[in-house]
Design a protein around this motif. Structure first.
Motif, PDB file in Angstrom:
ATOM      1  N   ASP A  65       0.815  -1.219   0.000  1.00 20.53           N
ATOM      2  CA  ASP A  65       0.000   0.000   0.000  1.00 20.53           C
ATOM      3  C   ASP A  65       0.847   1.267   0.000  1.00 20.53           C
ATOM      4  O   ASP A  65       0.453   2.271  -0.579  1.00 20.53           O
ATOM      5  CB  ASP A  65      -0.939   0.008   1.209  1.00 20.53           C
ATOM      6  N   VAL A  66       1.994   1.232   0.684  1.00 21.39           N
ATOM      7  CA  VAL A  66       2.824   2.449   0.701  1.00 21.39           C
ATOM      8  C   VAL A  66       3.614   2.609  -0.599  1.00 21.39           C
ATOM      9  O   VAL A  66       4.193   3.651  -0.844  1.00 21.39           O
ATOM     10  CB  VAL A  66       3.802   2.530   1.901  1.00 21.39           C
ATOM     11  N   SER A  67       3.617   1.556  -1.416  1.00 23.23           N
ATOM     12  CA  SER A  67       4.283   1.674  -2.713  1.00 23.23           C
ATOM     13  C   SER A  67       3.565   2.753  -3.527  1.00 23.23           C
ATOM     14  O   SER A  67       2.342   2.798  -3.576  1.00 23.23           O
ATOM     15  CB  SER A  67       4.234   0.338  -3.448  1.00 23.23           C
ATOM     16  N   GLN A  68       4.354   3.586  -4.200  1.00 21.52           N
ATOM     17  CA  GLN A  68       3.757   4.710  -4.944  1.00 21.52           C
ATOM     18  C   GLN A  68       2.902   4.245  -6.107  1.00 21.52           C
ATOM     19  O   GLN A  68       2.059   4.976  -6.591  1.00 21.52           O
ATOM     20  CB  GLN A  68       4.872   5.595  -5.461  1.00 21.52           C
ATOM     21  N   SER A  70       0.768   1.873  -6.075  1.00 17.63           N
ATOM     22  CA  SER A  70      -0.525   1.338  -5.659  1.00 17.63           C
ATOM     23  C   SER A  70      -1.611   2.394  -5.911  1.00 17.63           C
ATOM     24  O   SER A  70      -1.522   3.507  -5.411  1.00 17.63           O
ATOM     25  CB  SER A  70      -0.465   0.984  -4.173  1.00 17.63           C
ATOM     26  N   MET A  74      -4.968   3.635   0.957  1.00 16.00           N
ATOM     27  CA  MET A  74      -4.149   2.888   1.924  1.00 16.00           C
ATOM     28  C   MET A  74      -5.058   1.858   2.612  1.00 16.00           C
ATOM     29  O   MET A  74      -6.154   2.191   3.054  1.00 16.00           O
ATOM     30  CB  MET A  74      -3.622   3.902   2.946  1.00 16.00           C
TER      31      MET A  74
ATOM     32  N   ASP B  27      -7.936   7.014   4.467  1.00 13.37           N
ATOM     33  CA  ASP B  27      -7.360   7.475   3.203  1.00 13.37           C
ATOM     34  C   ASP B  27      -8.422   8.108   2.314  1.00 13.37           C
ATOM     35  O   ASP B  27      -8.183   9.146   1.686  1.00 13.37           O
ATOM     36  CB  ASP B  27      -6.685   6.302   2.490  1.00 13.37           C
ATOM     37  N   ASP B  35      -1.151  10.178   3.293  1.00 13.99           N
ATOM     38  CA  ASP B  35      -0.437  10.706   2.119  1.00 13.99           C
ATOM     39  C   ASP B  35       1.045  10.845   2.421  1.00 13.99           C
ATOM     40  O   ASP B  35       1.894  10.535   1.594  1.00 13.99           O
ATOM     41  CB  ASP B  35      -0.991  12.086   1.730  1.00 13.99           C
ATOM     42  N   ARG B  38       3.123   7.624   2.052  1.00 14.87           N
ATOM     43  CA  ARG B  38       3.517   7.263   0.689  1.00 14.87           C
ATOM     44  C   ARG B  38       4.611   8.191   0.174  1.00 14.87           C
ATOM     45  O   ARG B  38       5.561   7.749  -0.459  1.00 14.87           O
ATOM     46  CB  ARG B  38       2.304   7.333  -0.243  1.00 14.87           C
ATOM     47  N   THR B  39       4.457   9.488   0.447  1.00 15.62           N
ATOM     48  CA  THR B  39       5.464  10.453  -0.013  1.00 15.62           C
ATOM     49  C   THR B  39       6.818  10.140   0.622  1.00 15.62           C
ATOM     50  O   THR B  39       7.845  10.135  -0.063  1.00 15.62           O
ATOM     51  CB  THR B  39       5.025  11.877   0.372  1.00 15.62           C
ATOM     52  N   THR B  41       7.885   7.286   1.833  1.00 21.37           N
ATOM     53  CA  THR B  41       8.420   6.036   1.300  1.00 21.37           C
ATOM     54  C   THR B  41       9.070   6.282  -0.051  1.00 21.37           C
ATOM     55  O   THR B  41      10.170   5.800  -0.331  1.00 21.37           O
ATOM     56  CB  THR B  41       7.287   5.001   1.127  1.00 21.37           C
ATOM     57  N   GLN B  42       8.400   7.060  -0.913  1.00 23.69           N
ATOM     58  CA  GLN B  42       8.937   7.299  -2.245  1.00 23.69           C
ATOM     59  C   GLN B  42      10.221   8.108  -2.183  1.00 23.69           C
ATOM     60  O   GLN B  42      11.170   7.831  -2.893  1.00 23.69           O
ATOM     61  CB  GLN B  42       7.902   8.003  -3.144  1.00 23.69           C
TER      62      GLN B  42
END
Lengths: 173, 314
Positions: A65-68, A70, A74, B27, B35, B38-39, B41-42
């Motif tokens: 889910d944290v993969s961009q 996806s 979440m 979400d 958000d 995810r940011t 992590t990227q």
């Protein structure tokens, strides 16, 4: 005890996540390629108890889910993988005909990958996502099944080795 | 013995399921923490992806050659005659040349339209496991890239920046099933909505059912307010077939995108559109037939030597 051991598996899944994001996605494999994290999580679940299977699904799902890439909200993959990993662990648990035979595990995981993606797709449609044409979906699902059937035998022994070292030697193939 | 489960196990499953549903709800309600996850992590993954791209590059070139065996057979036969060192050098050169060609193409296109662009290399292609079509590029907010900016290749539209991180950005490809763009047909100026279908083929839905679309018509982006997410005039693709079912509410047509999404190496993000609409100036020129040289030989019995007369025919 099991829960504490479960946390030992985190570095393994994190490494697989990094491999998936940094290497596998670069290869541009035909037919949609493979999601290594999904395959590893399902194999891990197939070797575990249903509770550990569900926890594995939860952890791996969060990572997906944290993969961009996806597209869903979440928790989307988390929900799908909890169910998929629990179901696979439940099917295999206590049945040595399944767990003792690598071919059965590979078959179960291949079916599991396709089923998990189908559930993900259906859930996505319910949440209002665009999923594309039926032919493209069928092509991607067939591609996933193909790559899973190719990759699973190659990594099964390694995953079984790590699983046995964390949870005890009974699960080693 | 089959697994029967116990209360503790059931409780765990319920807690996990509820947690995932809770995350989905948070979400969908737009909670910032999700958000940020995810940011973050990227941002952390970008250097790893760049390293991975560099590492996997030789293998990817090899795989690409195998996939396109039919098309590159002659070239491969030529290469097998050379030694290993020369082959490796040639492969590296091939990659650089392909990227240079793509870069030239994209700069030509952007220059003709007067777009201000930021060039970027594709560092990752998104997994299609989630039924989406995305790529990651190595330019982000530090280079001026923001969300909702048009992304081009030398052939035309690639997609739109979905998320911009510090040193990378996620681009939603035009082939993504969720992708939609307002398009107009060059020349006739008819407008419609083009949707991605997960492949290189898109579907155009015309807004006016009384107009006529023909096979071979060129589609251009209609543009958005302030050039975001789409700058006007970008070539999208060509109509390959038209659905003229009588009684249909709207007329639809299949469109083949100009850009080949599976071979993207270098792209450009339009950070600022041109002050004037380029109209139809970016329509790619029709391929012109190459003159085929022929030689006519007149043979006269008893003559000493024939006189060849070269002519050119189209």
């Amino acid at each position: 005890m099991s829960l504490r051991r479960f946390f030992y598996s985190f570095p393994i899944f994190f490494t697989v996540f990094l491999l998936q994001e940094a290497v596998v996605t670069q290869m541009r494999l035909p037919a949609g390629g493979i999601n290594l994290l999904l395959v590893v999580a399902l194999i891990w679940a197939a070797l575990s108890t249903p509770e550990i299977g569900a926890l594995t699904g939860f952890g791996a799902g969060l990572m997906m889910d944290v993969s961009q890439t996806s597209p869903g909200p979440m928790g989307h993959w988390t929900l799908v993988l909890i169910i998929a990993c629990y179901a696979i662990a439940f099917l295999g648990y206590g049945d040595d005909n399944i767990r003792g035979n690598p071919i059965n595990i590979i078959f179960l995981v291949t079916i599991g990958v396709v089923a998990a993606q189908t559930v993900f797709l259906l859930l996505g449609m319910m949440l209002g996502q665009q999923v594309g044409s039926v032919s493209n979906i069928a092509f991607l699902l067939a591609g996933s099944a193909f790559w899973t059937a190719i990759i699973s035998p190659l990594i099964l022994k390694v995953i079984s080795f790590f699983h046995a070292n964390i949870f005890g030697m009974r699960s080693q193939l | 013995m089959r697994y029967g489960g116990d209360n503790r196990g059931r409780l765990l499953i319920i807690v996990l399921l509820v947690t995932s549903l809770f995350l989905i709800t948070l979400d969908l309600r737009g909670v910032q923490v999700i958000d940020g996850l995810r940011t973050g992590t990227q941002t952390a993954l970008t250097p790893v992806q760049k390293a991975g791209s560099w590492l996997v590059s030789p293998f990817r070139n090899f795989l690409s050659d195998v996939t396109h065996l039919g098309r590159t057979r002659n070239q491969m036969e030529k290469l097998t005659a050379e030694n290993e060192k020369l082959r490796l050098t040639l492969q590296n050169r091939k990659t650089a040349d392909a990227q240079l060609k793509q870069l030239k193409g994209v700069l030509n296109l952007a220059g003709t339209a007067g777009y201000e662009v930021v060039n970027a290399k594709v560092i990752s292609q998104g997994s299609t496991t989630s039924f989406t079509q995305t790529i990651t590029i190595d330019a982000g907010t530090s280079s001026g890239v923001r969300a909702n900016m048009t992304v081009l290749s030398g052939y035309g539209l690639v997609g739109v920046v979905k998320y911009a991180y510090r040193d990378s950005a996620l681009v939603q490809l035009a082939s993504d099933p969720a992708f939609k763009i307002g398009a107009r047909i060059a020349g006739t100026q008819q407008i419609g909505i083009l949707s991605g279908q997960g492949t290189r083929k898109g579907v155009l839905q015309l807004l006016d059912n009384t107009t006529q679309v023909r096979k071979g018509d060129v589609l251009l982006a209609r543009g958005s307010q302030n050039g975001r997410p789409f700058v006007p005039g970008v070539p999208i693709g060509e109509v390959t077939s038209v659905d003229n079912s009588p009684g249909a509410v709207t007329q639809t047509a299949d469109v083949k995108f100009y850009t080949n999404f599976s071979t993207l190496g270098v792209v450009a993000v339009v950070v600022s559109g041109s002050s004037a609409d380029p109209r139809d100036s970016l329509v790619p020129p029709k391929p012109r037939p190459t003159p085929l040289p022929t030689v006519t030989i007149y043979a006269t019995p008893g003559a000493v030597e024939p006189t060849p007369t070269p002519t050119a025919t189209k």
